[in-house]
Design a protein around this motif. Structure first.
Motif, PDB file in Angstrom:
ATOM      1  N   ALA A  91     -18.367 -19.616  12.151  1.00  0.00           N
ATOM      2  CA  ALA A  91     -18.065 -18.439  12.975  1.00  0.00           C
ATOM      3  C   ALA A  91     -19.254 -18.093  13.868  1.00  0.00           C
ATOM      4  O   ALA A  91     -19.086 -17.781  15.063  1.00  0.00           O
ATOM      5  CB  ALA A  91     -17.716 -17.252  12.090  1.00  0.00           C
ATOM      6  N   GLU A  92     -20.445 -18.152  13.309  1.00  0.00           N
ATOM      7  CA  GLU A  92     -21.639 -17.854  14.103  1.00  0.00           C
ATOM      8  C   GLU A  92     -21.817 -18.859  15.241  1.00  0.00           C
ATOM      9  O   GLU A  92     -22.220 -18.500  16.345  1.00  0.00           O
ATOM     10  CB  GLU A  92     -22.868 -17.866  13.186  1.00  0.00           C
ATOM     11  CG  GLU A  92     -22.878 -16.722  12.171  1.00  0.00           C
ATOM     12  CD  GLU A  92     -23.990 -16.867  11.138  1.00  0.00           C
ATOM     13  OE1 GLU A  92     -24.703 -17.897  11.191  1.00  0.00           O
ATOM     14  OE2 GLU A  92     -24.128 -15.964  10.291  1.00  0.00           O
ATOM     15  N   GLU A  93     -21.487 -20.119  14.981  1.00  0.00           N
ATOM     16  CA  GLU A  93     -21.581 -21.142  16.019  1.00  0.00           C
ATOM     17  C   GLU A  93     -20.564 -20.880  17.136  1.00  0.00           C
ATOM     18  O   GLU A  93     -20.870 -21.026  18.323  1.00  0.00           O
ATOM     19  CB  GLU A  93     -21.330 -22.523  15.401  1.00  0.00           C
ATOM     20  CG  GLU A  93     -22.395 -22.967  14.417  1.00  0.00           C
ATOM     21  CD  GLU A  93     -23.551 -23.685  15.099  1.00  0.00           C
ATOM     22  OE1 GLU A  93     -23.624 -23.632  16.332  1.00  0.00           O
ATOM     23  OE2 GLU A  93     -24.364 -24.288  14.387  1.00  0.00           O
ATOM     24  N   LEU A  94     -19.355 -20.504  16.766  1.00  0.00           N
ATOM     25  CA  LEU A  94     -18.315 -20.231  17.775  1.00  0.00           C
ATOM     26  C   LEU A  94     -18.692 -19.022  18.625  1.00  0.00           C
ATOM     27  O   LEU A  94     -18.463 -19.001  19.843  1.00  0.00           O
ATOM     28  CB  LEU A  94     -16.973 -20.007  17.086  1.00  0.00           C
ATOM     29  CG  LEU A  94     -16.343 -21.245  16.431  1.00  0.00           C
ATOM     30  CD1 LEU A  94     -15.115 -20.859  15.620  1.00  0.00           C
ATOM     31  CD2 LEU A  94     -15.969 -22.283  17.475  1.00  0.00           C
ATOM     32  N   VAL A  95     -19.261 -18.006  17.997  1.00  0.00           N
ATOM     33  CA  VAL A  95     -19.720 -16.835  18.742  1.00  0.00           C
ATOM     34  C   VAL A  95     -20.826 -17.246  19.713  1.00  0.00           C
ATOM     35  O   VAL A  95     -20.878 -16.782  20.864  1.00  0.00           O
ATOM     36  CB  VAL A  95     -20.213 -15.735  17.781  1.00  0.00           C
ATOM     37  CG1 VAL A  95     -20.900 -14.615  18.562  1.00  0.00           C
ATOM     38  CG2 VAL A  95     -19.046 -15.175  16.980  1.00  0.00           C
ATOM     39  N   SER A  96     -21.689 -18.133  19.268  1.00  0.00           N
ATOM     40  CA  SER A  96     -22.757 -18.633  20.132  1.00  0.00           C
ATOM     41  C   SER A  96     -22.189 -19.320  21.367  1.00  0.00           C
ATOM     42  O   SER A  96     -22.671 -19.125  22.489  1.00  0.00           O
ATOM     43  CB  SER A  96     -23.649 -19.604  19.347  1.00  0.00           C
ATOM     44  OG  SER A  96     -24.569 -20.251  20.207  1.00  0.00           O
ATOM     45  N   ALA A 101     -21.169 -19.270  27.151  1.00  0.00           N
ATOM     46  CA  ALA A 101     -20.198 -19.419  28.241  1.00  0.00           C
ATOM     47  C   ALA A 101     -20.201 -18.191  29.148  1.00  0.00           C
ATOM     48  O   ALA A 101     -20.030 -18.300  30.372  1.00  0.00           O
ATOM     49  CB  ALA A 101     -18.797 -19.638  27.667  1.00  0.00           C
ATOM     50  N   ALA A 102     -20.427 -17.029  28.559  1.00  0.00           N
ATOM     51  CA  ALA A 102     -20.424 -15.782  29.338  1.00  0.00           C
ATOM     52  C   ALA A 102     -21.638 -15.652  30.250  1.00  0.00           C
ATOM     53  O   ALA A 102     -21.635 -14.839  31.183  1.00  0.00           O
ATOM     54  CB  ALA A 102     -20.348 -14.586  28.389  1.00  0.00           C
ATOM     55  N   LEU A 121     -13.709 -21.038  26.934  1.00  0.00           N
ATOM     56  CA  LEU A 121     -14.787 -20.987  25.948  1.00  0.00           C
ATOM     57  C   LEU A 121     -15.303 -19.572  25.719  1.00  0.00           C
ATOM     58  O   LEU A 121     -15.884 -19.283  24.671  1.00  0.00           O
ATOM     59  CB  LEU A 121     -15.932 -21.904  26.380  1.00  0.00           C
ATOM     60  CG  LEU A 121     -15.635 -23.409  26.282  1.00  0.00           C
ATOM     61  CD1 LEU A 121     -16.753 -24.219  26.934  1.00  0.00           C
ATOM     62  CD2 LEU A 121     -15.455 -23.826  24.831  1.00  0.00           C
ATOM     63  N   ARG A 122     -15.105 -18.694  26.686  1.00  0.00           N
ATOM     64  CA  ARG A 122     -15.534 -17.299  26.499  1.00  0.00           C
ATOM     65  C   ARG A 122     -14.801 -16.641  25.339  1.00  0.00           C
ATOM     66  O   ARG A 122     -15.294 -15.668  24.765  1.00  0.00           O
ATOM     67  CB  ARG A 122     -15.303 -16.501  27.784  1.00  0.00           C
ATOM     68  CG  ARG A 122     -16.328 -16.794  28.864  1.00  0.00           C
ATOM     69  CD  ARG A 122     -16.162 -15.878  30.052  1.00  0.00           C
ATOM     70  NE  ARG A 122     -17.241 -16.049  31.026  1.00  0.00           N
ATOM     71  CZ  ARG A 122     -17.455 -15.239  32.052  1.00  0.00           C
ATOM     72  NH1 ARG A 122     -16.654 -14.197  32.253  1.00  0.00           N
ATOM     73  NH2 ARG A 122     -18.451 -15.454  32.877  1.00  0.00           N
ATOM     74  N   ILE A 222     -16.358  -6.963  23.672  1.00  0.00           N
ATOM     75  CA  ILE A 222     -17.586  -7.740  23.455  1.00  0.00           C
ATOM     76  C   ILE A 222     -17.534  -9.038  24.256  1.00  0.00           C
ATOM     77  O   ILE A 222     -18.520  -9.447  24.884  1.00  0.00           O
ATOM     78  CB  ILE A 222     -17.763  -8.038  21.958  1.00  0.00           C
ATOM     79  CG1 ILE A 222     -18.010  -6.745  21.172  1.00  0.00           C
ATOM     80  CG2 ILE A 222     -18.920  -9.010  21.740  1.00  0.00           C
ATOM     81  CD1 ILE A 222     -17.979  -6.914  19.669  1.00  0.00           C
ATOM     82  N   LEU A 223     -16.363  -9.686  24.261  1.00  0.00           N
ATOM     83  CA  LEU A 223     -16.205 -10.962  24.964  1.00  0.00           C
ATOM     84  C   LEU A 223     -15.990 -10.790  26.463  1.00  0.00           C
ATOM     85  O   LEU A 223     -16.001 -11.765  27.212  1.00  0.00           O
ATOM     86  CB  LEU A 223     -15.017 -11.738  24.379  1.00  0.00           C
ATOM     87  CG  LEU A 223     -15.173 -12.235  22.939  1.00  0.00           C
ATOM     88  CD1 LEU A 223     -13.836 -12.731  22.387  1.00  0.00           C
ATOM     89  CD2 LEU A 223     -16.209 -13.350  22.877  1.00  0.00           C
TER      90      LEU A 223
END
Length: 629
Positions: A91-96, A101-102, A121-122, A222-223
C-alpha cells in the motif's frame, strides 16, 4: 547548391533581414530548440517513470497473488486479501506511485499516451492514501458491512413456529432469511423479516456505510482527482447519462411487467396489502424476484413450473471440476487457447473435500495477469453458469496481460462478456447441442423459461440504477445520511414503482443487503452495465454467427468470428476511451441501450401487453401513502 536555381518570383518578394533582427531571430530559434529539448526531456522522464511504475505493479500483484493462493483458509479471496501480511507495505508503494505521478505537470506532457498513463497512475494509491486509517477504519467498516448479512442476530418469526422442528435459533439474512424469502407465501412473515433485519442493523449500517463514503471523498481530495473517478474508475457523469438513456428505453416494458406483477399480488393478498394502482410493497417485490423459478410463483396459473425440466439434472453426471472444464470449453470453441497446466495447478483453488458447503459461492480474485478461481464442491446448473461468467475474467486477463498494468482496468467489460456467454450457454439450443439436455423444449416451455428470465432481469435493472444514483448523490453531497433514506424511497417509487412495507421512522436506513455486497467495487453499477451491455454483446454475437432463430434461443458457441471480435476488444484494456473499446464489438455503438434486451424478451412483452389490455390494468402507479421521515 548551385544546381538549384532560385525562383525569380520568390526572390523578388524576399527582403533583406536587418542585422539586429537576424540576431533576435537566432536567439528565438535557440530558445525554441531549448524548450523543445526540455519538453522532450520531460516526456522522456515521465515515460521512464510510467514504465517503471508498471513493472512495480506487476511485482506487487505477483506477491499478493502468491500469498492469497497459498493461504490455508476457508474464506473467500476478498476476505483473505484483507489479512495479507504484505498489504501494508505494498500500500505504501502504491501511494508513492500516486504521489510521484502527481508531481508531473500534465500540461507540459506532449505524448497523449504518457499523459493518460500519468492520469491513471495518480489513482494507483486508491484508499491506501488514507494511511493507517485505511487499515484501522476503512477495512473494518467494509468487513462490518459484509457481515450485516451473515451475522445470526434476527429472532425467527413467531418464535420459530414456522422453522423446522420449531427451531428458535437466531437467523442471518444470508443464507437463512434469503431461503425463507425464496419459499414463503406468508406476506406477514416476509414483512416481519424485511423490517427486523433493517431495524436490527440500521445504526451500524449507517455508521459503517457513511465512513466508506467519507473515505472516498477524503482520498479523492488527497489524490486531487474527482471523487466519482476514484469510485467508478471512469467518467461517471457520462456513464450515468447512458444509464438514464437505457432506463428511458426500458421504462414502457418495465411498467407492463410491473402492472402484471401488481395485479397477481393483489389477487393473492388483497387490497389491504397491495394497492391495485399504487407501488408494490418491497417485501412482496423481493418475493416475486426470489421465487420466479419456484413452483407456486405468480406465473403458476399461466406457465406452471412443472412445464420446465429440473435444470440441475442436466449437470448431475458432472463433477465440480468438470463443470469448470465445460465452461473453459465454451471459450476455446471461440478460438481462445486452452488454459495452461500452470493455471489448473496454481490458479484454480479446489474446494475443501472434507466439508463441502451447500451455500458456497464461486469466488474469483482478479490480479491481472493472474486470476485465481475458487470453485465449489456442490454441483448445480446455476454454478455451471457462474463458471461460464467467471471464465470471462480469466480470458480477459490473458488478452490484456501484454499491456502496461495501468491499462488493466478495462472498464469492467469482462462482466458484460460473461453475461453474453451465459445467455448463450444457458440457451436450450446450446444445452441440446452439448447433450446436457436430452429433449428439445416445447414452445410453451420456452415461453415459461423466457418469462421467468424476464422477471429476474427486467425487474432488477431499475434497482441497480437506484442504488447507483444513491451512491452518486452521496459522493457529491447532494444528499447526506440524514436525508438519504427519504431520497432512496423517492427514487425507488419514481423508477421502480416500489414502496416500503410500512412507515419508516427517523434514522432508518432501508438499503437491502445486496447494496452492501462488494460496495467498494461499485458492484451495483457493474450489475446494471453488465446486464444491459451483455444483451447488446449477445445480439451482436448472434448476428456474427448467423443465427436464424429467435434471439432468446441463439447459441454462438463455436463461432471463431465472435472470438476474434472479443480478442480485439479485450486486448485494448483501457488504452482507448470506453466507447472506442466497446466499438470493437458494437461498430455502431451509441452507448448503453436496452433495445437488445427488449428484443430478447419481445414474446413476453407481447403477452404482457395483451394481458394488461384484457385486464384493464393500470400502467404506472400512483404516489405511495407510506410516510418516510
Amino acid at each position: 547548391p548551385s544546381s538549384v536555381r532560385a525562383d525569380p518570383v520568390l526572390s523578388a518578394k524576399v527582403k533583406p533581414i536587418p542585422e539586429e533582427m537576424g540576431l533576435l531571430l537566432l536567439l528565438v530559434l535557440i530558445a525554441g530548440i531549448g524548450c523543445a529539448t526540455a519538453a522532450a526531456n520531460i516526456d522522456l522522464e515521465a515515460k521512464t517513470f510510467v514504465n517503471q511504475s508498471s513493472d512495480r505493479y506487476y511485482r506487487f500483484y505477483n506477491e499478493i497473488a502468491a500469498e492469497t493462493y497459498s493461504a490455508n483458509n476457508e474464506e473467500d479471496f476478498d476476505a483473505l486479501f484483507s489479512k495479507l501480511n504484505n498489504v501494508k507495505r505494498i500500500a505504501e508503494e502504491l501511494v508513492s506511485i500516486s504521489r510521484q505521478a502527481a508531481t508531473y505537470d500534465l500540461d507540459r506532457i506532449r505524448s497523449p499516451q504518457t499523459k493518460m498513463a500519468l492520469q491513471e497512475l495518480r489513482t494507483a494509491g486508491d484508499l491506501f492514501v488514507l494511511g493507517d486509517d485505511y487499515f484501522s477504519s476503512v477495512q473494518m467498516n467494509l468487513a462490518a458491512l459484509q457481515t450485516l448479512s451473515t451475522d445470526k442476530d434476527i429472532e425467527p418469526y413467531l418464535g420459530g413456529a414456522n422453522m423446522p422442528n420449531e427451531d428458535d435459533s437466531p437467523l442471518a439474512y444470508f443464507p437463512d432469511i434469503q431461503k425463507i424469502v425464496q419459499s414463503s407465501k406468508d406476506a406477514d412473515e416476509l414483512k416481519y423479516y424485511w423490517e427486523a433485519w433493517r431495524d436490527k442493523n440500521q445504526l451500524w449500517a449507517s455508521l459503517n456505510f457513511y465512513t466508506i463514503v467519507q473515505s472516498y471523498q477524503r482520498a479523492a481530495k488527497i489524490l486531487e482527482v474527482p471523487v466519482h473517478k476514484l469510485w467508478y474508475r471512469y467518467d461517471s457523469q457520462e456513464m450515468l447519462q447512458q444509464m438514464e438513456q437505457a432506463m428511458t428505453e426500458l421504462r414502457p416494458a418495465y411498467q407492463q411487467l410491473h402492472a402484471f406483477v401488481r395485479q397477481e399480488l393483489h389477487k393473492k393478498y388483497g387490497s389491504d396489502v397491495v394497492n391495485l394502482n399504487g407501488p408494490i410493497p418491497d417485501h412482496l417485490f423481493q418475493q416475486v424476484l426470489e421465487q420466479a423459478w419456484a413452483s407456486g410463483s405468480i406465473l403458476e396459473d399461466y406457465y406452471p413450473r412443472a412445464q420446465l425440466p429440473e435444470f440441475d439434472e442436466y449437470v448431475s453426471h458432472l463433477t465440480a471440476k468438470t463443470m469448470v472444464n465445460e465452461s473453459e470449453n465454451f471459450y476455446t470453441s471461440l478460438g481462445f487457447e486452452p488454459l495452461s497446466a500452470e493455471f489448473h495447478k496454481n490458479q484454480l483453488k479446489e474446494p475443501n473435500q472434507d466439508s463441502p458447503n451447500d451455500d458456497c459461492r464461486p469466488s474469483i480474485f482478479d490480479l491481472t495477469p493472474h486470476v485465481y478461481l475458487m470453485y465449489c464442491e456442490k454441483v448445480s446448473f446455476r454454478k455451471l453458469m457462474q463458471y461460464h461468467s467467471h471464465m470471462a475474467r480469466v480470458y480477459y486477463a490473458q488478452q490484456k496481460s501484454h499491456l502496461p498494468s495501468y491499462y488493466f482496468k478495462a472498464y469492467n467489460l469482462e462482466f458484460a462478456v460473461g453475461e453474453a456467454v451465459v445467455l448463450s450457454a444457458s440457451s436450450p439450443a446450446h444445452l441440446t447441442g452439448r447433450r446436457l439436455a436430452k429433449e428439445v423444449l416445447s414452445e410453451t416451455a420456452l415461453m415459461s423459461r423466457l418469462f421467468r428470465m424476464a422477471i429476474h432481469t427486467i425487474l432488477s435493472i431499475p434497482l441497480y440504477y437506484v442504488h447507483t444514483k444513491v451512491m452518486h448523490d452521496l459522493l457529491n453531497d447532494t444528499v447526506d445520511m440524514d436525508t438519504v433514506n427519504k431520497h432512496y424511497w423517492r427514487l425507488m417509487e419514481q423508477h421502480a414503482g416500489i414502496e416500503a412495507p410500512s412507515d419508516r421512522s427517523e434514522g432508518a436506513i432501508d438499503f437491502p443487503y445486496k447494496f452492501y455486497v462488494n460496495i467498494d467495487q461499485s458492484f451495483q453499477t457493474q450489475k446494471f452495465i453488465s446486464e444491459v451491455l451483455g444483451y447488446q454483446f449477445y445480439r451482436e454475437f448472434c448476428k456474427k454467427s448467423y443465427n436464424r432463430g429467435p434471439l432468446h434461443n441463439c447459441d454462438f458457441y463455436g463461432s471463431l468470428a465472435v472470438g476474434n471480435d472479443l480478442k480485439a476488444m479485450m486486448s485494448l484494456g483501457s488504452t482507448k476511451p470506453w466507447k472506442q473499446v466497446v466499438g470493437k464489438i458494437l461498430p455502431n455503438n451509441t452507448g448503453l441501450s436496452s433495445l437488445a434486451l427488449l428484443e430478447y424478451y419481445q414474446p413476453v412483452l407481447d403477452w404482457l401487453n395483451k394481458y394488461n389490455k384484457d385486464a384493464n390494468s393500470k400502467i404506472g402507479w400512483t404516489a405511495s401513502k407510506k410516510k418516510i421521515v
